[in-house]
Each structure stands twice: as structure tokens, then as C-alpha cells.
Motif scaffolding. Structure first.
Motif, mmCIF file in Angstrom:
data_model
loop_
_atom_site.group_PDB
_atom_site.id
_atom_site.type_symbol
_atom_site.label_atom_id
_atom_site.label_comp_id
_atom_site.label_asym_id
_atom_site.label_seq_id
_atom_site.Cartn_x
_atom_site.Cartn_y
_atom_site.Cartn_z
ATOM 1 N N MET A 104 0.823 -1.202 0.000
ATOM 2 C CA MET A 104 0.000 0.000 0.000
ATOM 3 C C MET A 104 0.859 1.254 0.000
ATOM 4 S SD MET A 104 -3.003 -1.083 2.634
ATOM 5 C CE MET A 104 -4.399 -2.071 2.069
ATOM 6 N N PHE A 105 0.273 2.354 -0.462
ATOM 7 C CA PHE A 105 0.917 3.656 -0.378
ATOM 8 C C PHE A 105 0.706 4.150 1.054
ATOM 9 C CE2 PHE A 105 1.370 8.217 -0.659
ATOM 10 C CZ PHE A 105 2.421 8.381 -1.557
ATOM 11 N N ILE A 106 1.806 4.336 1.770
ATOM 12 C CA ILE A 106 1.751 4.618 3.209
ATOM 13 C C ILE A 106 1.947 6.112 3.455
ATOM 14 C CG2 ILE A 106 2.751 4.082 5.457
ATOM 15 C CD1 ILE A 106 3.846 1.481 4.150
ATOM 16 N N VAL A 107 0.973 6.700 4.151
ATOM 17 C CA VAL A 107 1.041 8.122 4.512
ATOM 18 C C VAL A 107 1.322 8.254 6.003
ATOM 19 C CG1 VAL A 107 -0.214 10.320 4.567
ATOM 20 C CG2 VAL A 107 -0.608 8.702 2.688
ATOM 21 N N GLY A 108 2.201 9.171 6.367
ATOM 22 C CA GLY A 108 2.455 9.495 7.764
ATOM 23 C C GLY A 108 1.680 10.743 8.143
ATOM 24 N N HIS A 109 0.950 10.677 9.251
ATOM 25 C CA HIS A 109 0.069 11.790 9.656
ATOM 26 C C HIS A 109 0.123 11.948 11.165
ATOM 27 C CE1 HIS A 109 -3.617 14.277 9.589
ATOM 28 N NE2 HIS A 109 -3.964 13.610 10.687
ATOM 29 N N THR A 110 0.541 13.081 11.660
ATOM 30 C CA THR A 110 1.031 14.262 11.011
ATOM 31 C C THR A 110 2.215 14.761 11.832
ATOM 32 O OG1 THR A 110 0.470 16.551 10.341
ATOM 33 C CG2 THR A 110 -0.729 15.649 12.209
ATOM 34 N N LEU A 111 3.184 15.430 11.243
ATOM 35 C CA LEU A 111 4.398 15.795 11.962
ATOM 36 C C LEU A 111 4.215 17.028 12.849
ATOM 37 C CD1 LEU A 111 6.965 15.176 9.081
ATOM 38 C CD2 LEU A 111 6.589 13.756 11.116
ATOM 39 N N ILE A 112 3.685 18.106 12.275
ATOM 40 C CA ILE A 112 3.527 19.351 13.033
ATOM 41 C C ILE A 112 2.067 19.801 12.985
ATOM 42 C CG2 ILE A 112 4.157 21.804 13.161
ATOM 43 C CD1 ILE A 112 6.363 19.876 14.091
ATOM 44 N N ARG A 149 13.201 7.338 11.121
ATOM 45 C CA ARG A 149 12.907 5.948 11.477
ATOM 46 C C ARG A 149 12.230 5.221 10.314
ATOM 47 N NH1 ARG A 149 12.437 3.113 16.253
ATOM 48 N NH2 ARG A 149 11.053 1.292 16.238
ATOM 49 N N TYR A 150 11.385 5.937 9.581
ATOM 50 C CA TYR A 150 10.614 5.303 8.504
ATOM 51 C C TYR A 150 11.113 5.701 7.114
ATOM 52 C CZ TYR A 150 7.637 4.309 12.477
ATOM 53 O OH TYR A 150 7.166 3.869 13.705
ATOM 54 N N LYS A 151 12.343 6.138 7.045
ATOM 55 C CA LYS A 151 12.938 6.526 5.766
ATOM 56 C C LYS A 151 12.832 5.384 4.756
ATOM 57 C CE LYS A 151 17.266 8.238 3.755
ATOM 58 N NZ LYS A 151 18.675 8.617 4.035
ATOM 59 N N GLY A 152 12.312 5.692 3.586
ATOM 60 C CA GLY A 152 12.176 4.694 2.535
ATOM 61 C C GLY A 152 10.987 3.767 2.711
ATOM 62 N N ARG A 153 10.233 3.919 3.800
ATOM 63 C CA ARG A 153 9.085 3.043 4.072
ATOM 64 C C ARG A 153 7.765 3.817 4.032
ATOM 65 N NH1 ARG A 153 10.003 0.226 9.509
ATOM 66 N NH2 ARG A 153 8.516 -1.315 8.677
ATOM 67 N N VAL A 154 7.742 4.983 4.657
ATOM 68 C CA VAL A 154 6.574 5.860 4.543
ATOM 69 C C VAL A 154 6.748 6.691 3.278
ATOM 70 C CG1 VAL A 154 5.397 7.857 5.541
ATOM 71 C CG2 VAL A 154 6.042 5.940 6.999
ATOM 72 N N HIS A 155 5.745 6.647 2.412
ATOM 73 C CA HIS A 155 5.898 7.259 1.084
ATOM 74 C C HIS A 155 5.598 8.759 1.071
ATOM 75 C CE1 HIS A 155 4.843 2.924 0.343
ATOM 76 N NE2 HIS A 155 6.001 3.043 -0.287
ATOM 77 N N GLY A 156 4.709 9.207 1.959
ATOM 78 C CA GLY A 156 4.361 10.620 1.995
ATOM 79 C C GLY A 156 3.999 11.051 3.401
ATOM 80 N N ALA A 198 10.881 11.017 0.307
ATOM 81 C CA ALA A 198 9.477 11.013 0.728
ATOM 82 C C ALA A 198 8.745 12.232 0.174
ATOM 83 C CB ALA A 198 9.380 10.994 2.248
ATOM 84 N N GLU A 199 7.479 12.046 -0.173
ATOM 85 C CA GLU A 199 6.642 13.166 -0.584
ATOM 86 C C GLU A 199 6.207 13.939 0.656
ATOM 87 O OE1 GLU A 199 3.388 11.760 -2.946
ATOM 88 O OE2 GLU A 199 4.656 11.356 -4.691
ATOM 89 N N LEU A 200 6.110 15.265 0.513
ATOM 90 C CA LEU A 200 5.795 16.129 1.648
ATOM 91 C C LEU A 200 4.560 16.972 1.342
ATOM 92 C CD1 LEU A 200 9.449 17.313 2.419
ATOM 93 C CD2 LEU A 200 8.267 15.268 3.282
ATOM 94 N N TYR A 201 3.608 16.991 2.281
ATOM 95 C CA TYR A 201 2.310 17.618 2.024
ATOM 96 C C TYR A 201 1.944 18.660 3.086
ATOM 97 C CZ TYR A 201 1.969 12.893 -0.050
ATOM 98 O OH TYR A 201 2.215 11.710 -0.708
ATOM 99 N N LYS A 229 11.085 21.949 -0.764
ATOM 100 C CA LYS A 229 10.355 20.836 -1.366
ATOM 101 C C LYS A 229 8.970 20.710 -0.731
ATOM 102 C CE LYS A 229 10.500 15.729 -1.437
ATOM 103 N NZ LYS A 229 10.196 15.356 -2.818
ATOM 104 N N ILE A 230 7.927 20.845 -1.545
ATOM 105 C CA ILE A 230 6.557 20.553 -1.139
ATOM 106 C C ILE A 230 5.893 19.845 -2.310
ATOM 107 C CG2 ILE A 230 5.853 22.936 -1.715
ATOM 108 C CD1 ILE A 230 3.545 22.545 0.348
ATOM 109 N N ASP A 231 5.363 18.674 -2.056
ATOM 110 C CA ASP A 231 4.884 17.822 -3.150
ATOM 111 C C ASP A 231 3.377 17.777 -3.312
ATOM 112 O OD1 ASP A 231 7.497 16.478 -3.991
ATOM 113 O OD2 ASP A 231 7.473 16.098 -1.839
#
Length: 376
Positions: A104-112, A149-156, A198-201, A229-231
């Protein structure tokens, strides 16, 4: 006889192969991710019971219908770092593992995000606001640790969440008060340093409102002009039966896509319940006392209301399909009506019906409608 037997076997194999193809076709036609393939990703927010596998029925639905996932709560800063320097990645690790195992496309939510952040983040040992330098360092440490920690694993990553008010002004959060609007640029830079691929939103609600739309476009172009960079831009889809309008939603989809970044419909749900106040918002800080008249459908929706909700969902998915060349992902904020935060926000204890699957894990008619629209 041998020749006849040969032809019989061949005929049987052809029929079996045809039947299998039809079965696979039938299965594909009933799955959202298959119907929407080539248009946009279809995502869902996962709760703790789904991430751990406790909700087995939910896990089956997620695997069948969705190809992208977002964590509902387990990656918010109050969960990941409840005390300074003490990280708890137990549930977040399981979430990422689930996404990887199921391609699956994995999104990380949310940093700040100003909300659901631990209190210590903004204050010193005496309870007073920290300096600009200290808060920047805390931001950098949190983002670097989590994204790294999730470098290369979380896509955005939803890097910054809800930093702009509906009128286009900056939200006067602690991040803004202590650091200034620079906290947005810094958050994106820290995230990019931690995982360059990683894509950044940027993610926010009420994105169809003109003031917020213009401010977000300005913010994105400002970041781009600085080489940041903002994707993508996430348009939270917390809808009511009369907000937003299709016309304003479409204006925002087009305006955001013209900045050159990806557009995503995030946190999509639709409440059918009456609003307790005049403010149309998805601000989690809003809360109203329970009143019986605010919970009109505790035992099920009348057919007329269910049909109206179906039709409104259908209108918006038609809009998303119309702009499939601009929209990268549509993510539902929860799986079944029982899971939805809408049952307790902004009035605790209500019964709402905001998602695509009912309380018995059954698809509502809107699922078939979306599939049919996608296949046209």
C-alpha cells in the motif's frame, strides 16, 4: 473414444478458465481500488484495532478495497513522543508493517500540528513558553527522529496540518506565536533532510473557502520560490450536507493543481446530523453539550436521508473523477460508520452515518455507484 475424451478435457479447461476470468472480473468490479485504478489512489484512515489486527472484518475490507492507508492517531506527536526524548513507536511500527506487507501507499500523519501535541513541546520546566530556538530544536528533533525511522518506508508525510484560518490568516498556534510563519518552511526542510525521497504535504480543512484557498496557494508558491520541497496539498473532506459547494471545491482543486503540486482529497466523510452551531469547521477543539434534538437518527437513517447522503457523495466522486488528472489520492477518514470520529464530534454520544461502509461492515449503495462511475 480417445479423441472425444481429449476434446472433452480441452472444452472443460476452456470453460473453467472462462469461469475463473469472469469470477476475477466480478471480484475486481466490486472493489474500489480496482475500479479506480489508473485514476487515483483510494485510501482509508486506520485505527488501532485495525492496525493490530483485532478488527479482522475491518482488515479484510481494507485489503480488498483500499491501496493507501493513513494512521488516524498513532503518528500524532502526543502519541509518538508523550515525554521529551521518550518515543513510543509500537503502534506506528505495526501500521507501517501492515502497509508494506500489503503493498500500500503509506502516509504518515502528522508531523507538526497545534492540536494533539504534548504540552511539554511548548513550555519549559516552569510552564512558561520556550524560546524560538528551543522550539525549533524540538521540532527538528521530533521530525528527524520520526521521519528518519521510517525513511524509505513511509511514502508521503502530512508535514504541517491546519496552519491557516478560514479567512487566510495564519492560525495563532504556539508554533506561530513562538517561531512565526517560518515554522512551516522549517518543518518541510527538516522532513526533507530526514528522507529526501518522501513526498511532503500540507493538509487542511475548509479548503474550498476562498480566503483559505488563496492563502494556501500563496504559501505554496512562497515555499517553492525559496527552493523548499513541497509535493502536495491535502484538502480535508469533512463535509456536511450543504458544505462545501461543488463549485467552490472545484475551484480549489484547479487552483491548487496550478501550483504544480499533487492534490489529494484527505479525511473524507459526510455528516448527516444537524450542526449545533453556526461555524462550519473541522476544528477538533469545538465541543457542544449533548442534546436529544442533535441526535435525530439513533436507530438508523430514514430512507430519504440515506438517499440524500448517497446523492451528495456521488456528486463529489463524479467531481473527483472529472479531475482525476489533478487528484492523486482520495482518502476516507475511517472505514465504517461505527469507527468514525463524527459520532463524538462536535457533540459526544451521537450516532452518525458518514462513511462508505455501515456498522455491519457492509458496503452502502454509494460503493457500487462509485465503481460504476469509475468504469464509465
Amino acid at each position: 473414444m480417445k479423441l472425444k475424451s481429449y476434446y472433452f478435457v480441452i472444452s472443460f479447461m476452456v470453460i473453467a478458465l472462462f469461469a475463473n476470468c469472469k469470477a476475477e472480473e466480478s471480484k475486481s468490479e466490486k472493489a474500489l481500488q480496482e475500479a479506480l485504478k489508473g485514476k487515483f489512489l483510494i485510501g482509508v484512515a486506520m485505527n488501532a484495532d485495525q492496525i493490530t489486527g483485532k478488527d479482522t472484518a475491518g482488515v479484510r475490507l481494507i485489503k480488498e478495497h483500499f491501496n493507501s492507508i493513513t494512521p488516524e492517531n498513532c503518528m500524532k506527536s502526543e502519541v509518538l513522543q508523550p515525554e521529551e526524548g521518550k518515543f513510543d513507536f509500537a503502534l506506528a511500527d505495526q501500521y507501517v508493517d501492515f502497509g508494506q506487507k500489503n503493498n500500500m501507499f503509506i502516509v504518515g500523519h502528522t508531523l507538526i500540528w497545534h492540536s494533539q501535541a504534548p504540552k511539554w513541546f511548548f513550555v519549559d520546566k516552569n510552564g512558561k513558553d520556550v524560546s524560538r530556538e528551543v522550539l525549533i530544536e524540538r521540532m527538528k528533533n521530533h521530525i528527524t527522529t520520526v521521519v528518519g525511522r521510517y525513511k524509505g518506508r513511509v511514502h508521503g508525510w502530512d508535514v504541517v496540518n491546519e496552519a491557516i484560518e478560514d479567512d487566510g490568516s495564519f492560525r495563532k498556534s504556539k508554533f506561530y506565536q513562538i517561531i512565526g510563519e517560518d515554522f512551516i518552511r522549517l518543518a518541510f526542510e527538516f522532513a526533507h533532510e530526514a528522507d529526501p525521497e518522501a513526498e511532503l504535504y500540507y493538509n487542511d480543512y475548509s479548503m474550498s473557502k476562498e480566503g483559505k484557498r488563496d492563502a494556501v496557494v500563496k504559501m505554496v508558491r512562497n515555499l517553492q520560490s525559496q527552493g523548499v520541497k513541497i509535493d502536495g496539498i491535502g484538502m480535508q473532506g469533512h463535509m456536511t450536507m450543504d458544505f462545501p459547494t461543488l463549485e467552490e471545491e472545484e475551484k480549489s482543486i484547479v487552483a491548487f493543481s496550478e501550483t504544480g503540486v499533487k492534490v489529494m482529497i484527505t479525511e473524507l466523510d459526510l455528516t448527516v446530523l444537524p450542526s449545533p452551531g453556526t461555524k462550519v469547521s473541522a476544528d477538533v477543539a469545538l465541543s457542544y453539550e449533548y442534546q436529544k434534538q442533535l441526535n435525530p437518527y439513533p436507530n438508523g437513517l430514514p430512507d430519504s436521508v440515506a438517499q440524500a447522503a448517497h446523492d451528495r457523495y456521488a456528486e463529489f466522486f463524479r467531481l473527483f473523477l472529472k479531475h482525476a488528472d489533478k487528484i492523486d489520492r482520495v482518502t476516507m477518514w475511517g472505514l465504517t460508520d461505527e469507527d468514525s470520529w463524527r459520532n463524538n464530534w462536535p457533540v459526544p454520544g451521537r450516532t452518525d452515518y458518514p462513511l462508505l461502509f455501515d456498522r455491519n461492515y457492509q458496503p452502502k449503495p454509494i460503493v457500487e455507484t462509485i465503481i460504476k462511475e469509475a468504469n464509465q
